[in-house]
Design an enzyme around this catalytic site. Structure first.
Site, PDB file in Angstrom:
ATOM      1  N   GLU A   1       0.823  -1.213   0.000  1.00 16.03           N
ATOM      2  CA  GLU A   1       0.000   0.000   0.000  1.00 16.03           C
ATOM      3  C   GLU A   1       0.855   1.259   0.000  1.00 16.03           C
ATOM      4  O   GLU A   1       0.541   2.233  -0.683  1.00 16.03           O
ATOM      5  CB  GLU A   1      -0.944   0.027   1.205  1.00 16.03           C
ATOM      6  CG  GLU A   1      -1.771   1.297   1.238  1.00 16.03           C
ATOM      7  CD  GLU A   1      -2.792   1.358   2.353  1.00 16.03           C
ATOM      8  OE1 GLU A   1      -3.655   2.267   2.301  1.00 16.03           O
ATOM      9  OE2 GLU A   1      -2.744   0.508   3.259  1.00 16.03           O
TER      10      GLU A   1
ATOM     11  N   ILE B   1      -0.845  -1.760   7.753  1.00 17.64           N
ATOM     12  CA  ILE B   1      -1.842  -1.463   8.794  1.00 17.64           C
ATOM     13  C   ILE B   1      -3.168  -1.190   8.099  1.00 17.64           C
ATOM     14  O   ILE B   1      -3.376  -0.115   7.539  1.00 17.64           O
ATOM     15  CB  ILE B   1      -1.462  -0.251   9.665  1.00 17.64           C
ATOM     16  CG1 ILE B   1      -0.054  -0.401  10.261  1.00 17.64           C
ATOM     17  CG2 ILE B   1      -2.491  -0.084  10.788  1.00 17.64           C
ATOM     18  CD1 ILE B   1       0.368   0.772  11.150  1.00 17.64           C
TER      19      ILE B   1
ATOM     20  N   ASP C   1      -0.850  -4.983   3.064  1.00  9.91           N
ATOM     21  CA  ASP C   1      -1.346  -3.799   3.768  1.00  9.91           C
ATOM     22  C   ASP C   1      -0.739  -3.837   5.164  1.00  9.91           C
ATOM     23  O   ASP C   1      -1.130  -4.660   5.996  1.00  9.91           O
ATOM     24  CB  ASP C   1      -2.869  -3.807   3.848  1.00  9.91           C
ATOM     25  CG  ASP C   1      -3.434  -2.459   4.283  1.00  9.91           C
ATOM     26  OD1 ASP C   1      -2.676  -1.669   4.881  1.00  9.91           O
ATOM     27  OD2 ASP C   1      -4.624  -2.194   4.045  1.00  9.91           O
TER      28      ASP C   1
END
Length: 259
Positions: free
Chosen positions: A64, A82, A80
């Site tokens: 991301e 977080i 991802d």
């Protein structure tokens, strides 16, 4: 080997989450109001990628925060670091690491780890889904009117036709409980383990949905786009359910049926 490296990578990201959680850290903003990225996001992604490339230096990564990296292998890790950054930034323990492994265009393995609740969801294509090594399955609810649903709202949307607020209103005006946790990966995993009966969202990215998608399917659920067509992590609209309410959800979402 892939399975153990996946768990190691998720653990590395989770340690960074816990290291920064409820501490002081730098916060900046991406496109859209309150679309945050923190110092912890970058640290967690860096730790995850270091684990991946230590074991598999030729594997591709789609992160991301760091974007896409190329490699000679057809294996891609979708990361991802977080999921639920706004929750994280406000000290809300509903956030997680989400990692999926894609081989030749097919999601084959997935992990979602919420270190605050000590919940590690894992799935391997054709081999089922698990929470902390225990098998999980979707709920048995057969009617959308009796379902407990979860959704999310994009940071940049919002007046799209048949948009998030219109669909939300269709359910809540009929008394259907619709929650908003702030982490799509957790939403999907909680469908997989039967806490929710269904989840829908309008604007997810691959790193938001890739891991949870496989976990739902391996738990016996169904994942499509909003029209009920086969799902791809590279399109935005997601509908994930226990399968039993899926067709009814499609009709309500597209305003072809009232509850």
């Amino acid at each position: 080997m892939l399975k153990s490296v996946l768990k190691e990578a998720a653990g590395a990201g989770a340690r960074e989450i816990l290291r920064f959680f409820n501490k002081s850290f730098k916060v900046s903003n991406k496109e859209g109001v309150n679309n945050l990225v923190t110092e912890a996001d970058h640290a967690a992604e860096k730790a995850i990628i270091e684990v991946i490339h230590r074991h598999y230096p030729d594997h591709q990564v789609l992160g991301e925060e760091s974007g896409a990296s190329t490699g000679s292998s057809s294996v891609k890790w979708i990361v991802d670091p977080i999921d639920g950054t706004v929750n994280f930034a406000h000290g809300i323990p509903l956030n997680c690491v989400s990692i999926a492994i894609e081989e030749d265009g097919v999601i084959t393995m997935a992990a979602v780890l919420n270190p605050h609740l000590n919940e590690y969801f894992f799935a391997e294509k054709g081999k089922g889904a698990f929470l902390n090594d225990q098998p999980i399955q979707v709920s048995s609810e057969a009617n959308a009117i009796n379902a407990c649903l979860v959704t999310g709202f994009p940071y940049t949307y919002i007046n799209m036709p048949n948009g998030p607020l219109e669909i939300f209103e269709r359910f809540v005006r009929k008394g259907v409980p619709v929650r908003r946790l702030g982490s799509a990966a957790i939403d999907l995993c909680w469908v997989a383990c039967g806490r929710f009966d269904g989840f829908y969202e309008h604007k997810l990215e691959p790193w938001d949905s890739a891991a949870g998608y496989l976990i739902v399917e391996e738990a016996g659920g169904k994942v499509t786009d909003h029209e009920g067509q086969p799902f791809s992590v590279y399109q935005h609209k997601v509908l994930a359910t226990n399968g039993k309410i899926h067709d009814e959800m499609v009709e309500v979402i597209n305003n072809r049926k009232e509850l």
